[in-house]
Design an enzyme around this catalytic site. Sequence first.
Site, PDB file in Angstrom:
ATOM      1  N   GLU A   1     -36.866 106.401   6.027  1.00 23.48           N
ATOM      2  CA  GLU A   1     -37.890 105.641   4.944  1.00 23.48           C
ATOM      3  C   GLU A   1     -37.501 104.261   4.639  1.00 23.48           C
ATOM      4  O   GLU A   1     -36.324 104.042   4.450  1.00 23.48           O
ATOM      5  CB  GLU A   1     -37.820 106.583   3.647  1.00 23.48           C
ATOM      6  CG  GLU A   1     -38.614 106.135   2.648  1.00 23.48           C
ATOM      7  CD  GLU A   1     -38.372 107.273   1.040  1.00 23.48           C
ATOM      8  OE1 GLU A   1     -37.663 107.973   1.401  1.00 23.48           O
ATOM      9  OE2 GLU A   1     -38.775 106.438  -0.038  1.00 23.48           O
TER      10      GLU A   1
ATOM     11  N   ASP B   1     -38.402 103.506  -9.969  1.00 22.68           N
ATOM     12  CA  ASP B   1     -36.883 103.242  -9.356  1.00 22.68           C
ATOM     13  C   ASP B   1     -36.053 102.872 -10.451  1.00 22.68           C
ATOM     14  O   ASP B   1     -36.291 102.286 -11.116  1.00 22.68           O
ATOM     15  CB  ASP B   1     -37.005 102.247  -8.286  1.00 22.68           C
ATOM     16  CG  ASP B   1     -37.658 102.839  -6.957  1.00 22.68           C
ATOM     17  OD1 ASP B   1     -37.058 103.883  -6.441  1.00 22.68           O
ATOM     18  OD2 ASP B   1     -38.467 102.227  -6.348  1.00 22.68           O
TER      19      ASP B   1
END
Lengths: 268, 434
Positions: free
Chosen positions: A57, A68
Amino acid sequence: MTAVSQTRGAARIHAAFAEAQAQGRAAFIPFMTAGYPSAAEFPAVADALLSRADLLEVGIPYSDPLGDGPTIQRASEKALDGGTSTRRTLQLVADLRVRHDKPIVIMTYVNPIYAVGPREFMRLAQAAGVDGLILPDLPPDQDIEIAALAEEYGLAVTFLIAPTSTPARVRLVAEACTGFLYAVSVTGVTGTREGAALNEVPAMLALARQFAHVPIAVGFGVKDAATASQVAQQADGVVVGSAFINAVRDGQDVGALAAEIAEGCRKL
Amino acid sequence: MTLKLSDLTLLLPDYPQPDPRGRFGRFGGRYVPETLIPALDELEEAYRNAKKDPSFLNELDRLLREFVGRPSPLYLAQRLTDYAGGAKIYLKREDFNYTGAHKINNCLAQGLLAVRMGKKRVVAETGAGQHGVASATAAALLGLDCVVYMGAEDIRRQELNVFRMKLLGAEVREVTSGTKTLKDATNEAIRDWVTNVRDTFYILGSVVGPHPYPAMVRDFQSIIGEETKVQLEALEGRQAPDAIVACVGGGSNAIGIFAPYAYLPAHQRPRLIGTEAAGEGVHTGKHAASVAGGRVGVLHGSLMYLLNDDEGQIVPPHSISAGLDYPGIGPEHCFYSETGLAEYVPVTDAQALEALSLLTRLEGILPALESAHAIYHAVELARELGPDGIIVVNLSGRGDKDVSEVMRLLDLEKLNTEKHDAHVAVAEKVEVIA
């Protein structure tokens, strides 16, 4: 699990999961921010991860990554400062394609897709050899154009479910995924946690299994072989991100950590 | 039919936008992590019920009158009108509100909603500090734990408001990521909410963010326009002025005064004008004018006009005013702009400073730097409309919070000949008519 969608990317992703399954493992899916720690050093980091990964990824660095935690945000800032952005990320993936045949999926917030233009973005991603997209701030009912375009360009799409997801949401998200389904292990943002509580994962997976026609991977807060092993007993795949960013930052041997966690993904 | 203010009970009207999916035309929506979707569904449901519940509306109405001090006056600024030499300029005095700005209207309403939903903890973001202070105030009043996220740069610019929030019992968390301003504070508040979504209510300060926030904040701020209708009717015999001017960062004070007029038939609708912070000039790239200088993108959960580069990275905004220093603009404003329901004009830092000096000297009213952007354009517009016209300016907040920053800027200007001359010119103009 029955394969429904058969874009090129979806087929490759499903095959990677099936191969891991055949070897008695959950698929190991490391994450790395493109251009981290620098555009020059990223390829070696990616090579080290790919040597052990079933899928890789790659994150497009973004100025406002609100899903995040601080680890990935700082990595994004550093990558952006070094000049890595959307088009450069896709070029880095194209470079990896010369050496690697494993599936590579792109994690991106939707704004970079809009800025480049959805169709142009998909065209560039396909040309770079990207197999799929992970879209952390795009619930599937928000913008059906993105998923349709991805399919047109042979890219699989991964949406996310969370412990807060209702059965109706799990069904909607699971049915929209063509790559794999990404189950977020905790309510929160990405990042390694002390004593990460994975106790909400079994119920979430049980629900997801009723609806998903694609493999299910679990991520967020998986930081080492032990937590990976815990997740691997339940899920088809394990995503590990911030732990690798931290390893790169601290100058640790990323390949060794990848080997350790990959080993942890073995189903007992 | 003549409405009197004493008859005006709290109205939370049903507007034709957004659609059931939270879209104002193509703008708006819910671009957020899936974790938040159930919380947004829950909030939407709770708000829909509260809006129809007399006990909620009565309690909010009582607080707005007794705690905030509503209705805020509609004031004819005669000396400013004389100075401009054209249309009458009225000021909707949201600066009279307790805590100093329109923000308190929304914070009390969301705070009551939080209590109603059984939440014990609220989080908020703040730029200039007005929304943070209002959130902390509502939390103190309603007995809620409160955490306010604020960029390090804004903490420096708004020291007094930081102290006020702490006095009120809120925890102020400094945000050092990104540009260290409002957008980053908003990111952190959303991250906190994602993490603690089960027991935390996010008090969002403007008409931005994922659905239902833009619609809900608009409804809570629409009392500004509803009052204006009644007050103008009493003063001028008509509910609609020729033009309404309000500053726009995220755009909550502007929506609050625009929305009750925006969906009227065209012949009843005043010109609605939002002033965007043009900073050092839209052409310089150092500005916060999302309509004039942005393009469509997604930030903080919503599709809107946004300052972002051609690869989608958010471009740091710049404004003299921390409250306008935001790279996006609420989705309903984007819809107004695209459909022509409202106009958006850029006003620079220097022009806002000029207007701040002007209003203070002429009317004895020190406006917030945000509101000064609207004052500047109103003076220009008054000349254009001529003496038969009526303009209402939403004076969204008072300038106490900006005093130290203005002092710093005006001192700096003494070192800057060009800007100094401009300021002297304003001062001289003020002298002439004084």
